[in-house]
Design an enzyme around this catalytic site. Structure first.
Site, PDB file in Angstrom:
ATOM      1  N   GLU A  23       4.206   2.816 -15.980  1.00  0.00           N
ATOM      2  CA  GLU A  23       5.464   3.135 -15.847  1.00  0.00           C
ATOM      3  C   GLU A  23       5.974   2.209 -18.004  1.00  0.00           C
ATOM      4  O   GLU A  23       7.302   2.355 -18.188  1.00  0.00           O
ATOM      5  CB  GLU A  23       5.822   2.047 -15.230  1.00  0.00           C
ATOM      6  CG  GLU A  23       6.128   3.032 -13.302  1.00  0.00           C
ATOM      7  CD  GLU A  23       4.957   2.727 -12.815  1.00  0.00           C
ATOM      8  OE1 GLU A  23       4.866   3.174 -11.592  1.00  0.00           O
ATOM      9  OE2 GLU A  23       3.784   2.443 -13.207  1.00  0.00           O
ATOM     10  N   PHE A  43       8.562  -3.090   1.890  1.00  0.00           N
ATOM     11  CA  PHE A  43       7.711  -2.370   0.833  1.00  0.00           C
ATOM     12  C   PHE A  43       8.224  -1.954  -0.320  1.00  0.00           C
ATOM     13  O   PHE A  43       9.501  -1.608   0.287  1.00  0.00           O
ATOM     14  CB  PHE A  43       7.237  -1.323   1.746  1.00  0.00           C
ATOM     15  CG  PHE A  43       6.013  -0.830   1.079  1.00  0.00           C
ATOM     16  CD1 PHE A  43       4.824  -1.052   1.047  1.00  0.00           C
ATOM     17  CD2 PHE A  43       6.493   0.769   0.612  1.00  0.00           C
ATOM     18  CE1 PHE A  43       4.107  -0.398   0.550  1.00  0.00           C
ATOM     19  CE2 PHE A  43       5.402   1.077   0.209  1.00  0.00           C
ATOM     20  CZ  PHE A  43       3.869   1.190  -0.635  1.00  0.00           C
ATOM     21  N   GLN A  44       7.021  -2.988  -1.121  1.00  0.00           N
ATOM     22  CA  GLN A  44       8.093  -2.080  -2.832  1.00  0.00           C
ATOM     23  C   GLN A  44       9.506  -2.171  -2.684  1.00  0.00           C
ATOM     24  O   GLN A  44       9.894  -2.278  -3.742  1.00  0.00           O
ATOM     25  CB  GLN A  44       7.990  -1.073  -2.900  1.00  0.00           C
ATOM     26  CG  GLN A  44       6.146   0.027  -2.335  1.00  0.00           C
ATOM     27  CD  GLN A  44       5.912   0.808  -3.499  1.00  0.00           C
ATOM     28  OE1 GLN A  44       6.847   1.936  -3.514  1.00  0.00           O
ATOM     29  NE2 GLN A  44       4.533   1.363  -4.592  1.00  0.00           N
ATOM     30  N   LYS A 101      18.321   3.779  -2.200  1.00  0.00           N
ATOM     31  CA  LYS A 101      17.754   4.661  -1.849  1.00  0.00           C
ATOM     32  C   LYS A 101      18.433   5.454  -0.996  1.00  0.00           C
ATOM     33  O   LYS A 101      19.100   6.765  -1.179  1.00  0.00           O
ATOM     34  CB  LYS A 101      16.717   4.359  -1.026  1.00  0.00           C
ATOM     35  CG  LYS A 101      15.800   6.217  -0.926  1.00  0.00           C
ATOM     36  CD  LYS A 101      14.687   6.062   0.182  1.00  0.00           C
ATOM     37  CE  LYS A 101      13.739   7.172   0.124  1.00  0.00           C
ATOM     38  NZ  LYS A 101      12.632   7.038   0.869  1.00  0.00           N
ATOM     39  N   MET A 146      -6.952  -9.378 -35.638  1.00  0.00           N
ATOM     40  CA  MET A 146      -5.812 -10.479 -35.793  1.00  0.00           C
ATOM     41  C   MET A 146      -6.130 -12.037 -34.827  1.00  0.00           C
ATOM     42  O   MET A 146      -6.294 -12.609 -36.220  1.00  0.00           O
ATOM     43  CB  MET A 146      -4.739  -9.989 -35.199  1.00  0.00           C
ATOM     44  CG  MET A 146      -3.518 -10.849 -36.490  1.00  0.00           C
ATOM     45  SD  MET A 146      -4.013 -10.762 -37.821  1.00  0.00           S
ATOM     46  CE  MET A 146      -2.604  -9.721 -38.108  1.00  0.00           C
TER      47      MET A 146
END
Length: 566
Positions: free
Chosen positions: A54, A116-117, A166, A479
């Site tokens: 993602e 969930f999630q 959803k 760096m």
């Protein structure tokens, strides 16, 4: 337009089509599955690019936005899918990149139950978005997305997150798309005050040692033409911030270099000698100003910016000009007088000669055996296309590439500036290439940064995207190592890297690759890597292990304390 009934998920796709979206960068999952199911029926009208993470999706959307000037779009699911966007949102906010992220969410009846999630992405993303909202009814989907696009691209651009439950995706509702041109309490088009323009013009016309500092605001406003007219009429030398690079050709006679911690010697030193500073579309970032208590105290400062919050935020200005800098510059160009500052400009050229002798000769034509990053850029400039887009990751290679790359056309610099996000370049290159298919995309990365998003080579494989990846490998987090050498007595604490065989990894993704150790093979290898426009190529170049990037302004120092060497 006729009003018809559709599912919320189909309304998402239809709204995006009405916003002329061509590409969506995303990763499917449970809570966004209805939207993906609807997207299946529109594959001929809109292209979905399946990323491998993602974070890669949002960086690709950023790259697309930066190469096109359009709004980038990405999809993710709820929970970890949504939280994986946070780095990209923060990056897009600070670098003013217009993107719209649509995340799926658990059904509204499960909100707050730790389902969930389920993650409260609205509160999490609030500090790193220009605007965000959660949609729990299908009837609100279209107007929420439209509002998101309007806010993302107008005024100072930025990232938007729209979280859709959803059940809202599954509900039926009327779809009716009507273009919007204003939003209550949102004023992205401040009116330029003519009295401020007159005041600024008067100061500029009387100045003896003026200096223009140009940021990304010029590029976002498509004001490159107006900037060039302003500079050539007034004869004022100009320096660019990191994100302002490309707003003017590197070869222009008034261009004196890059500002900032690893910018050019002349513009940094002479900032504190100028009598007037005209800051155009830049935000006086700490990497540009150094110690603000010692910054340009002698100068009258004129600040052109579209974002009122940037005015007087870091540096107090004498004449603030709020508004789109394309409009501001047009007005200013009518009032400034034709002038020349040849004697003042010679000061920059003199300091440039000093930088050439101390730094550039060593970078571009080294006498030691090992290859330097600077000489790689020298050959890239010789063989790159004129329309090439430079996409860099973060670190030493970013500073070297930005210093030595020949910028010759618009929207040719894409990098993570304000946030400094390692792993940005590879996915951003994918988005940039899809947005600008007729332009060559050069992805210059270090061996540290590329391993943060190296899985996006799978996206290159699946979509046959042509990107030229130049991997500058010094087996260090370069760096950080440089700072450890300069300020921590060479105590290289966990910055040395044991790297994999990058050529084999690239080959596993069907990307042609080559590794260069010796200088005698460098020029020919770069020519080969950049020659085939239709295929990706990874060129790994083993560069000097402990090479440092100079000039450098030590942290906490003034711009006048810039160093040319250790």
């Amino acid at each position: 337009m006729e009003k018809k009934i559709f599912s919320g998920s189909e309304i998402v796709i239809k709204t995006l089509l009405n916003e002329y979206v061509k590409y969506i960068f995303g990763y499917p999952g449970g809570a966004i599955m209805p939207i993906y199911d609807s997207l299946y029926d529109y594959s001929d009208s809109i292209s979905h690019i399946l990323m491998r993470h993602e974070q890669g999706a949002i960086h690709a959307a950023q790259g697309y936005a930066r190469s096109t000037g359009k709004v980038g779009v990405c999809f993710t699911t709820s929970g970890p899918g949504a939280t994986n966007l946070i780095t990209g949102l923060a990056d897009a906010l600070i670098d003013s990149t217009p993107i719209v992220c649509i995340t799926g969410q658990v059904s509204s009846d499960l909100l707050g139950t730790d389902a969930f999630q389920e993650t409260n992405i609205i509160d999490i993303s609030l500090p790193v978005t220009k605007w965000n909202t959660q949609v729990i009814y299908a009837k609100d989907i279209c107007k929420s997305i439209q509002k998101g696009f309007f806010i993302a691209k107008n005024g100072r651009p930025g990232p938007i997150l729209i979280d859709i439950t959803k059940d809202a995706q599954l509900q039926k509702s009327i779809f009716y798309f009507k273009c919007i041109n204003k939003i209550k309490n949102f004023n992205p088009f401040p009116i330029v005050e003519n009295n401020k323009i007159k005041e600024a013009a008067s100061i500029i016309n009387k100045s003896k040692k003026p200096l223009a500092l140009v940021g990304q605001g010029v590029i976002l406003a498509n004001a490159e033409k107006e900037l060039k007219e302003f500079l050539e009429k007034t004869g004022i030398p100009v320096a660019c911030t990191l994100l302002g690079l490309g707003s003017l050709s590197s070869n222009h006679n008034l261009y004196v270099g890059m500002l900032g911690m690893h910018g050019n010697y002349g513009p940094n030193i002479l900032t504190n000698k100028s009598d007037v500073i005209i800051a155009i579309g830049m935000r006086f970032d700490d990497r540009v100003t150094g110690n603000i208590n010692k910054y340009a105290k002698q100068a009258k400062i004129i600040h052109l910016d579209i974002d009122n919050s940037e005015i007087n935020k870091n540096i107090l200005c004498h004449v603030p000009i709020l508004g789109n800098c394309k409009i501001s510059l047009k007005k200013l160009n009518k009032l400034v007088i034709k002038s020349s500052h040849k004697k003042w400009l010679k000061n920059f050229l003199s300091l440039k000669d000093k930088e050439k002798n101390v730094v550039m000769k060593k970078d571009l034509n080294p006498k030691n055996k090992k290859i330097t990053m600077g000489e790689v850029l020298k050959w890239i400039n010789l063989y790159k296309k004129k329309n090439a887009i430079l996409v860099t990751d973060v670190g030493q290679h970013q500073m070297i590439a930005s210093r030595y790359f020949n910028f010759s056309c618009k929207k040719s610099q894409i990098t993570s500036g304000g946030l400094g996000t390692m792993g940005f370049a590879l996915p951003a290159s994918i988005g940039a290439k899809l947005g600008a298919k007729n332009r060559q995309v050069l992805c210059i990365v270090g061996d540290g940064g590329i391993q943060m998003t190296i899985q996006e080579m799978g996206t290159i494989l699946q979509n046959n995207v042509s990107i030229k990846i130049i991997l500058l490998n010094n087996n260090f987090l370069g760096m950080v190592r440089q700072w450890q050498q300069l300020f921590f007595k060479k105590r290289y604490s966990f910055t040395k890297l044991q790297n994999p065989d990058f050529v084999k990894i690239a080959n596993a993704y069907n990307i042609a690759a080559k590794k260069v150790y010796k200088r005698e093979n460098l020029q020919k290898s770069i020519k080969t890597a950049l020659s085939n426009d239709k295929k990706s190529f990874l060129l790994e170049i083993i560069v000097e292990t402990e090479e440092n990037v100079f000039p450098m302004i030590p942290s906490g120092s003034s711009v006048e304390e810039i160093r040319l060497k250790l």
